[in-house]
Write an enzyme that holds these catalytic residues in place. Structure first.
Site, PDB file in Angstrom:
ATOM      1  N   GLU A 329       2.676  -0.469 -16.242  1.00 25.93           N
ATOM      2  CA  GLU A 329       4.030   0.163 -16.820  1.00 25.93           C
ATOM      3  C   GLU A 329       5.271  -0.816 -17.339  1.00 25.93           C
ATOM      4  O   GLU A 329       6.334  -0.390 -17.838  1.00 25.93           O
ATOM      5  CB  GLU A 329       4.902   0.741 -15.599  1.00 25.93           C
ATOM      6  CG  GLU A 329       4.059   2.023 -14.994  1.00 25.93           C
ATOM      7  CD  GLU A 329       3.011   1.499 -13.907  1.00 25.93           C
ATOM      8  OE1 GLU A 329       2.512   0.597 -13.816  1.00 25.93           O
ATOM      9  OE2 GLU A 329       2.598   2.432 -13.216  1.00 25.93           O
ATOM     10  N   LYS A 440       3.439  -2.114   9.054  1.00 25.85           N
ATOM     11  CA  LYS A 440       4.818  -1.953   9.610  1.00 25.85           C
ATOM     12  C   LYS A 440       4.470  -1.876  11.257  1.00 25.85           C
ATOM     13  O   LYS A 440       3.856  -1.014  11.745  1.00 25.85           O
ATOM     14  CB  LYS A 440       5.413  -0.866   9.275  1.00 25.85           C
ATOM     15  CG  LYS A 440       6.963  -0.763   9.736  1.00 25.85           C
ATOM     16  CD  LYS A 440       7.907   0.203   8.911  1.00 25.85           C
ATOM     17  CE  LYS A 440       9.347  -0.293   8.998  1.00 25.85           C
ATOM     18  NZ  LYS A 440      10.200   0.703   8.261  1.00 25.85           N
TER      19      LYS A 440
HETATM   20  P1  ADP Z   1      -3.807  -1.572 -11.428  1.00 20.80           P
HETATM   21  O1  ADP Z   1      -3.569  -1.483 -10.049  1.00 20.80           O
HETATM   22  O2  ADP Z   1      -4.212  -0.218 -12.058  1.00 20.80           O
HETATM   23  O3  ADP Z   1      -4.621  -2.799 -12.034  1.00 20.80           O
HETATM   24  P2  ADP Z   1      -1.630  -2.745 -12.671  1.00 20.80           P
HETATM   25  O4  ADP Z   1      -2.512  -3.755 -13.529  1.00 20.80           O
HETATM   26  O5  ADP Z   1      -0.587  -2.501 -13.537  1.00 20.80           O
HETATM   27  O6  ADP Z   1      -2.342  -1.682 -12.111  1.00 20.80           O
HETATM   28  O7  ADP Z   1      -1.003  -3.470 -11.115  1.00 20.80           O
HETATM   29  C1  ADP Z   1       0.301  -3.915 -11.059  1.00 20.80           C
HETATM   30  C2  ADP Z   1       0.221  -4.103  -9.738  1.00 20.80           C
HETATM   31  O8  ADP Z   1      -0.598  -5.518  -9.428  1.00 20.80           O
HETATM   32  C3  ADP Z   1       1.618  -4.814  -9.424  1.00 20.80           C
HETATM   33  O9  ADP Z   1       2.479  -3.935  -9.213  1.00 20.80           O
HETATM   34  C4  ADP Z   1       1.370  -5.708  -8.119  1.00 20.80           C
HETATM   35  O10 ADP Z   1       1.240  -4.905  -6.879  1.00 20.80           O
HETATM   36  C5  ADP Z   1       0.172  -6.143  -8.386  1.00 20.80           C
HETATM   37  N1  ADP Z   1       0.044  -7.695  -9.098  1.00 20.80           N
HETATM   38  C6  ADP Z   1       0.240  -8.040 -10.257  1.00 20.80           C
HETATM   39  N2  ADP Z   1       0.287  -9.328 -10.487  1.00 20.80           N
HETATM   40  C7  ADP Z   1       0.320  -9.749  -9.209  1.00 20.80           C
HETATM   41  C8  ADP Z   1       0.586 -11.016  -8.763  1.00 20.80           C
HETATM   42  N3  ADP Z   1       0.742 -12.184  -9.517  1.00 20.80           N
HETATM   43  N4  ADP Z   1       0.982 -11.070  -7.233  1.00 20.80           N
HETATM   44  C9  ADP Z   1       0.977 -10.205  -6.253  1.00 20.80           C
HETATM   45  N5  ADP Z   1       0.579  -8.781  -6.921  1.00 20.80           N
HETATM   46  C10 ADP Z   1       0.520  -8.598  -8.316  1.00 20.80           C
END
Ligand code: ADP
Length: 540
Positions: A329, A440
């Site tokens: 997004e 939690k």
């Molecule tokens: P999908 O879960 O469909 O692959 P995205 O690629 O948009 O969707 O995922 C985004 C999510 O991935 C973020 O909201 C976060 O939770 C996680 N994320 C992305 N990069 C990182 C990072 N460097 N460290 C921790 N979580 C991450």
């Protein structure tokens, strides 16, 4: 008083036109499904993109039409990115690892008119044939000699679409906020949701990325996107690399450690971008051969948290690691963790601590953390809260999905990321959890990511996940699930005592479960949803 400057729409086609003029010799090297390695330049590619644009027009594609792709990283997929958006249609990349059900939903929700598919993925389409939008025209991404037999009717060959077309195309004027690309997030609950990128958001994202991650994005550098073109535009590299004049090395379907090592080595890749899972595979191969691929100096890692051991393994070998955070997004880049020059000489331990964080915001993205009531929390590096963002590269609502859209914006119009994070006084973001994965316990949050990071430093652990399991007394308690390395047998007591030396006693998992392999999502992340279902009853 208004400024008195021209207003020209930001347009994706300008990126490749610029690259062809300013970096004509910038290369695109691709491992093809045909089995060989293909080489071309930005100048030659601009010509083929023009041919494809003519071809699409002759096939009746009009502005706003959604054109799907189901393909590996390669030059033809790159050409589609530019030709489709360039004529004002929408390039809709689909993740071939999605379930048949999700894929069917996505095709029909997007109402795709055409599909460009790699030979590898043709069987997927054949299996879905009766469930796809009526009239969907299928084009196979290959040349005539390699056209596969198929049960589908009226299938076209990609090279035939380009054949004989003019290598010049007069790109139409397109409003900068017109749609250019579409990508659905897999979504762990409910249907997949579409992010509809505009020309403006895409061009701005390319500029922001070049400014924020300048080390690899330089003319002459060779960058390998392991991150797929079928998910979040390969983190925008098809746009930022040509803009910067960096060459692109596309790995096709060879994403295992050995294939990547060989390609990086022979192509002198300077920087490679991908999710942690991929880097674990490459590090194994590096360990086996006792050396780095020739030329490798830089890794960008994101999509899920980079562990300390991953960062350390690369950095002790002289490879800079840039830990980045983002979302579909958000186009996707939100933060990046190259250390500012003021922190260049900090002690190694502090450097590692910093590098494990997701880093600082990129220009154009604002961030805040809030409590359950939406009140802003302080940026003290200790208080976790819901992370909300806004900016020109952030979605303003899901494509044709008002119900899902209504849930993801706060009262001030910021996008609720679903991540739980702290931000410190220097602006460093630390993701501690996804809100849906939160643990939690007795009213206190336990960070699953912190626990996972510590467990991953154990040499016998290949991968792990900490999930919440329901508990009658504490509401939820953490459970540690571990995938041991081949030939290793880490012991429960050792892992718990390792954790015990870093975190408070009440944060320790109640139990440790060993599995042969952790379930993964279509985007290469551990599927905590599956684990929660599987281990709901596990109470230690
Ligand atoms: P999908 O879960 O469909 O692959 P995205 O690629 O948009 O969707 O995922 C985004 C999510 O991935 C973020 O909201 C976060 O939770 C996680 N994320 C992305 N990069 C990182 C990072 N460097 N460290 C921790 N979580 C991450």
């Amino acid at each position: 008083m208004k400024g008195m400057m021209m207003h020209r729409p930001l347009n994706i086609a300008d990126l490749i036109t610029f690259a062809a003029e300013n970096h004509p010799q910038g290369e695109i090297v691709s491992v093809r499904t045909e089995g060989d390695i293909h080489r071309t330049t930005y100048a030659q590619t601009a010509g083929r993109i023009a041919q494809l644009a003519h071809g699409l027009k002759h096939l009746g594609i009009a502005r706003g039409d959604r054109i799907a792709t189901l393909a590996w990283n390669g030059y033809r997929h790159f050409e589609l990115y530019y030709a489709i958006s360039g004529i004002g249609a929408v390039c809709h990349t689909i993740n071939p690892r999605l379930s048949a059900e999700q894929m069917t939903y996505i095709f029909n929700h997007a109402k795709d008119r055409m599909l460009f598919v790699d030979t590898t993925f043709l069987p997927i389409v054949e299996n879905l044939r009766d469930l796809l939008p009526t009239g969907l025209k299928v084009v196979v991404l290959t040349e005539r000699a390699h056209m596969p037999d198929t049960t589908l009717e009226g299938v076209l060959c990609y090279e035939d679409v380009l054949d004989g077309e003019d290598t010049l195309f007069s790109w139409p004027e397109i409003a900068e906020d017109d749609a250019a690309g579409l990508c659905y997030t897999s979504g762990t609950t409910g249907n997949p949701k579409g992010t509809l990128y505009s020309h403006r958001s895409t061009v701005l994202h390319a500029l922001y990325t070049c400014v924020s991650i300048p080390r690899p994005l330089k003319a002459g550098n060779r960058i390998l996107p392991v991150v797929p073109l079928f998910h979040v535009n390969a983190w925008g590299l098809p746009y930022s690399a040509p803009l910067a004049g960096a060459s692109l090395i596309f790995p096709g379907g060879g994403l295992d450690g050995k294939s990547l090592f060989d390609l990086m080595d022979s192509e002198k890749v300077y920087s490679a971008w991908g999710v942690p899972t991929v880097w674990h595979g490459l590090l194994n191969e590096i360990g086996r051969r006792g050396r780095l691929p020739d030329g490798l100096k830089d890794i960008v890692v994101g999509g899920s948290a980079a562990t300390r051991s991953l960062i350390e393994d690369f950095e002790t070998r002289g490879v800079n690691v840039c830990h980045a955070w983002g979302m579909t997004e958000m186009s996707p880049l939100g933060t990046q963790c190259n250390l500012p020059s003021a922190l260049a000489d900090i002690p190694v331990e502090e450097r590692m601590q910093r590098k494990q964080s997701q880093g600082r915001r990129v220009f154009g993205v604002e961030m805040k953390i809030v409590d359950d009531a939406g009140r802003r929390l302080s940026h003290d590096g200790r208080t976790p809260g819901h992370l909300h963002v806004r900016g020109n590269t952030v979605t303003a609502g899901y494509y044709e999905d008002p119900e899902a859209s209504a849930k993801v914006f706060d009262d001030d119009g910021w996008f609720c990321t679903g991540d739980i994070a702290t931000i410190d006084s220097d602006g460093f973001l630390r993701i501690t959890d996804r809100s849906k994965d939160l643990i939690k316990s007795g009213g206190e949050w336990i960070s699953s990511l912190d626990l996972e990071n510590i467990v991953m430093s154990h040499e016998g652990v290949a991968n792990c996940a900490v999930i919440a399991v329901p508990d009658p007394k504490w509401e939820e308690r953490p459970l540690l699930i571990v995938q041991p390395r081949e030939d290793a047998q880490p012991q429960k007591e050792d892992l718990l005592s390792l954790l015990g030396s870093h975190v408070a006693k009440w944060q320790l998992p109640d139990d440790v479960v060993f599995v042969e392999e952790l379930p993964m999502t279509a985007t290469g992340k551990v599927s905590k949803l599956n684990l929660r279902k599987q281990f709901r009853e596990n109470r230690g």
